[in-house]
Design a protein around this motif. Structure first.
Motif, PDB file in Angstrom:
ATOM      1  N   ASP A 163      60.335   9.629  27.174  1.00 43.94           N
ATOM      2  CA  ASP A 163      60.155  10.888  26.435  1.00 43.94           C
ATOM      3  C   ASP A 163      60.042  12.084  27.377  1.00 43.94           C
ATOM      4  O   ASP A 163      60.654  13.134  27.150  1.00 43.94           O
ATOM      5  CB  ASP A 163      58.876  10.840  25.593  1.00 43.94           C
ATOM      6  N   ALA A 164      59.249  11.925  28.417  1.00 45.97           N
ATOM      7  CA  ALA A 164      58.971  13.052  29.309  1.00 45.97           C
ATOM      8  C   ALA A 164      60.234  13.485  30.058  1.00 45.97           C
ATOM      9  O   ALA A 164      60.478  14.684  30.227  1.00 45.97           O
ATOM     10  CB  ALA A 164      57.868  12.692  30.297  1.00 45.97           C
ATOM     11  N   ALA A 165      61.036  12.509  30.480  1.00 44.02           N
ATOM     12  CA  ALA A 165      62.278  12.857  31.196  1.00 44.02           C
ATOM     13  C   ALA A 165      63.199  13.652  30.285  1.00 44.02           C
ATOM     14  O   ALA A 165      63.822  14.631  30.713  1.00 44.02           O
ATOM     15  CB  ALA A 165      62.964  11.589  31.695  1.00 44.02           C
ATOM     16  N   ALA A 166      63.258  13.253  29.003  1.00 41.94           N
ATOM     17  CA  ALA A 166      64.072  14.001  28.039  1.00 41.94           C
ATOM     18  C   ALA A 166      63.442  15.364  27.774  1.00 41.94           C
ATOM     19  O   ALA A 166      64.152  16.372  27.648  1.00 41.94           O
ATOM     20  CB  ALA A 166      64.216  13.212  26.744  1.00 41.94           C
ATOM     21  N   GLY A 167      62.112  15.399  27.703  1.00 40.59           N
ATOM     22  CA  GLY A 167      61.409  16.661  27.479  1.00 40.59           C
ATOM     23  C   GLY A 167      61.675  17.661  28.584  1.00 40.59           C
ATOM     24  O   GLY A 167      61.862  18.856  28.337  1.00 40.59           O
ATOM     25  N   LEU A 168      61.717  17.160  29.812  1.00 39.24           N
ATOM     26  CA  LEU A 168      62.034  18.028  30.950  1.00 39.24           C
ATOM     27  C   LEU A 168      63.469  18.564  30.823  1.00 39.24           C
ATOM     28  O   LEU A 168      63.711  19.748  31.061  1.00 39.24           O
ATOM     29  CB  LEU A 168      61.881  17.256  32.267  1.00 39.24           C
ATOM     30  N   ALA A 169      64.375  17.691  30.406  1.00 34.12           N
ATOM     31  CA  ALA A 169      65.773  18.119  30.234  1.00 34.12           C
ATOM     32  C   ALA A 169      65.884  19.186  29.151  1.00 34.12           C
ATOM     33  O   ALA A 169      66.633  20.159  29.295  1.00 34.12           O
ATOM     34  CB  ALA A 169      66.656  16.909  29.909  1.00 34.12           C
ATOM     35  N   PHE A 191      52.509  18.195  28.472  1.00 32.33           N
ATOM     36  CA  PHE A 191      51.093  17.829  28.279  1.00 32.33           C
ATOM     37  C   PHE A 191      50.926  16.312  28.123  1.00 32.33           C
ATOM     38  O   PHE A 191      50.553  15.839  27.049  1.00 32.33           O
ATOM     39  CB  PHE A 191      50.523  18.571  27.066  1.00 32.33           C
ATOM     40  N   PRO A 192      51.201  15.553  29.184  1.00 31.39           N
ATOM     41  CA  PRO A 192      51.080  14.092  29.070  1.00 31.39           C
ATOM     42  C   PRO A 192      49.627  13.673  28.827  1.00 31.39           C
ATOM     43  O   PRO A 192      48.699  14.354  29.253  1.00 31.39           O
ATOM     44  CB  PRO A 192      51.565  13.592  30.443  1.00 31.39           C
ATOM     45  N   SER A 193      49.480  12.544  28.100  1.00 33.35           N
ATOM     46  CA  SER A 193      48.144  11.990  27.811  1.00 33.35           C
ATOM     47  C   SER A 193      47.890  10.786  28.698  1.00 33.35           C
ATOM     48  O   SER A 193      48.454   9.728  28.462  1.00 33.35           O
ATOM     49  CB  SER A 193      48.069  11.507  26.359  1.00 33.35           C
ATOM     50  N   PRO A 194      47.035  10.929  29.716  1.00 38.12           N
ATOM     51  CA  PRO A 194      46.740   9.768  30.554  1.00 38.12           C
ATOM     52  C   PRO A 194      46.006   8.717  29.726  1.00 38.12           C
ATOM     53  O   PRO A 194      45.214   9.059  28.848  1.00 38.12           O
ATOM     54  CB  PRO A 194      45.846  10.345  31.656  1.00 38.12           C
ATOM     55  N   ARG A 195      46.265   7.432  29.990  1.00 37.96           N
ATOM     56  CA  ARG A 195      45.760   6.352  29.128  1.00 37.96           C
ATOM     57  C   ARG A 195      44.412   5.831  29.614  1.00 37.96           C
ATOM     58  O   ARG A 195      44.270   4.660  29.987  1.00 37.96           O
ATOM     59  CB  ARG A 195      46.795   5.225  29.065  1.00 37.96           C
ATOM     60  N   MET A 196      43.417   6.727  29.590  1.00 34.45           N
ATOM     61  CA  MET A 196      42.111   6.391  30.176  1.00 34.45           C
ATOM     62  C   MET A 196      41.398   5.264  29.426  1.00 34.45           C
ATOM     63  O   MET A 196      40.872   4.336  30.034  1.00 34.45           O
ATOM     64  CB  MET A 196      41.199   7.622  30.196  1.00 34.45           C
ATOM     65  N   ALA A 197      41.357   5.340  28.104  1.00 29.67           N
ATOM     66  CA  ALA A 197      40.604   4.346  27.333  1.00 29.67           C
ATOM     67  C   ALA A 197      41.253   2.972  27.484  1.00 29.67           C
ATOM     68  O   ALA A 197      40.567   1.965  27.674  1.00 29.67           O
ATOM     69  CB  ALA A 197      40.559   4.758  25.863  1.00 29.67           C
ATOM     70  N   LEU A 198      42.569   2.930  27.433  1.00 29.48           N
ATOM     71  CA  LEU A 198      43.273   1.654  27.611  1.00 29.48           C
ATOM     72  C   LEU A 198      43.027   1.101  29.005  1.00 29.48           C
ATOM     73  O   LEU A 198      42.718  -0.086  29.167  1.00 29.48           O
ATOM     74  CB  LEU A 198      44.783   1.856  27.366  1.00 29.48           C
TER      75      LEU A 198
END
Ligand code: ADP
Ligand code: MG
Length: 325
Positions: A163-169, A191-198
């Motif tokens: 998703d992020a690579a496409a978002g950057l494009a 605005f990526p969501s780091p997966r802290m709880a997981l």
């Protein structure tokens, strides 16, 4: 700089992030004094974002502040650690008020979400560059490493990489997508969501873990290499978002999921005998992770489709091999 360095620090960074009881001395003195809890190991990571390399020139300031912290939080998530403190080394071309307050707001909002205090840093004038050091804790000996995977372990990834690579494009005007998909994809980059709880919960189940920042295939290859093994991924099992498929089609979506970058998802391995408990305690639908492959003896990371090995032109973003332009 217009605003004096001292006034700038005072205005934007003295009260950035949360106030924590374990910070005996934060921003303002020569160094911070921090109280580490007993029975824990200190976990430390640092990452730098350079304008034009890690984000396009002219990116929203709030996104730069958010991402500078997010990429570091993601490293801690991959270790199964809980974040506590951050230091910020900021190089900015000028002390433009709107930019700095937006940057600090982006950083601070994410710091609040994960209970992180900004305890110090450095501020200099020059081409835009942001380094964040993150410090956190993990119970002694419990940190997840890249090196713990063994042949037969199953491989999982959180979220929907690519998703992020496409978002950057989209952000750079290289990709057109339907409006709702474009908005979603851009947000995944900005605005990526780091997966802290997981990450913290995976300590009880995973044999190895890495965060996916340079492309899933390349990063799972790093995990396998560190473990002295290889890995086989199933092309058809690589999770992709609806928005990504809408934007680029099914085939390109999977390719981006394997080789894009900036995902900040977690890729982890679990011994077959622990998979039942993982699925029971952390239901995959709720925690958003998918089974994508298996660890094997033979070195290297390969993607299989219908019994054939697929070839990929590059298996991850190489900072010295390509540039954002
Ligand atoms: P020194 O000359 O001792 O390095 P500075 O004038 O650079 O001190 O910084 C003064 C205080 O402000 C220090 O506590 C430092 O950690 C903090 N600081 C400087 N820049 C930042 C920043 N961008 N974010 C957070 N704290 C900062
Ligand atoms: Mg200094």
């Amino acid at each position: 700089m217009g605003l004096g360095e001292f006034a700038l620090i005072d205005r934007y960074f003295r009260k950035c992030g949360v106030k924590r009881a374990d910070v005996r001395l934060g921003v303002g003195d020569d160094a911070a004094l921090l109280d580490s809890p007993a029975g824990c190991e200190l976990v430390a990571a640092i990452d730098t974002l350079v304008a034009g390399v890690h984000f396009p020139h002219g990116s929203p300031a709030a996104s730069i502040g958010h991402r500078a912290l997010a990429v570091n939080l993601s490293d801690l998530a991959a270790m199964g650690a809980r974040p506590a403190w951050a230091l910020l080394a900021l190089t900015v071309p000028n002390s433009h008020d709107a930019w700095l307050s937006e940057f600090a707001a982006g950083f601070s909002a994410l710091a609040y979400a994960y209970d992180v205090a900004l305890v110090g840093g450095d501020t200099t004038s020059g081409p835009l560059c942001v380094s964040v050091q993150i410090l956190g804790h993990v119970p002694k000996g419990a940190g997840m490493l890249r090196s713990g995977a063994r042949p037969g372990d199953l491989v999982f990834v959180s979220g929907t990489p690519g998703d992020a690579a496409a978002g950057l494009a989209v952000e750079q005007g290289r990709l057109d997508a339907p409006a709702a998909a474009a908005t979603y994809l851009r947000k995944r980059f900005l605005f990526p969501s780091p997966r802290m709880a997981l990450g913290e919960r995976l300590r009880s189940y995973a044999s190895a873990c890495i965060d996916v920042s340079d492309g899933l295939l390349g990063d799972v290859g790093k995990l396998a290499h560190a473990s002295g093994c290889g890995v086989e991924l199933s092309y058809g099992k690589v999770p992709v978002s609806e928005a990504l498929v809408q934007a680029v089609g099914d085939e390109r979506a999977r390719e981006l999921a394997l080789t894009g970058g900036d995902d900040y998802e977690l890729c982890f391995t679990v011994k077959p005998e622990h998979v039942g408990k993982l699925r029971q305690d952390l239901p995959p639908q709720r925690w958003g992770y998918s089974l994508i492959g298996v660890v094997q003896d033979a070195p290297g990371a390969v993607v299989m489709s219908g019994g054939n090995v697929m070839e990929f032109s590059h298996s991850g973003y190489d900072h010295f091999g390509s540039s954002m332009g």
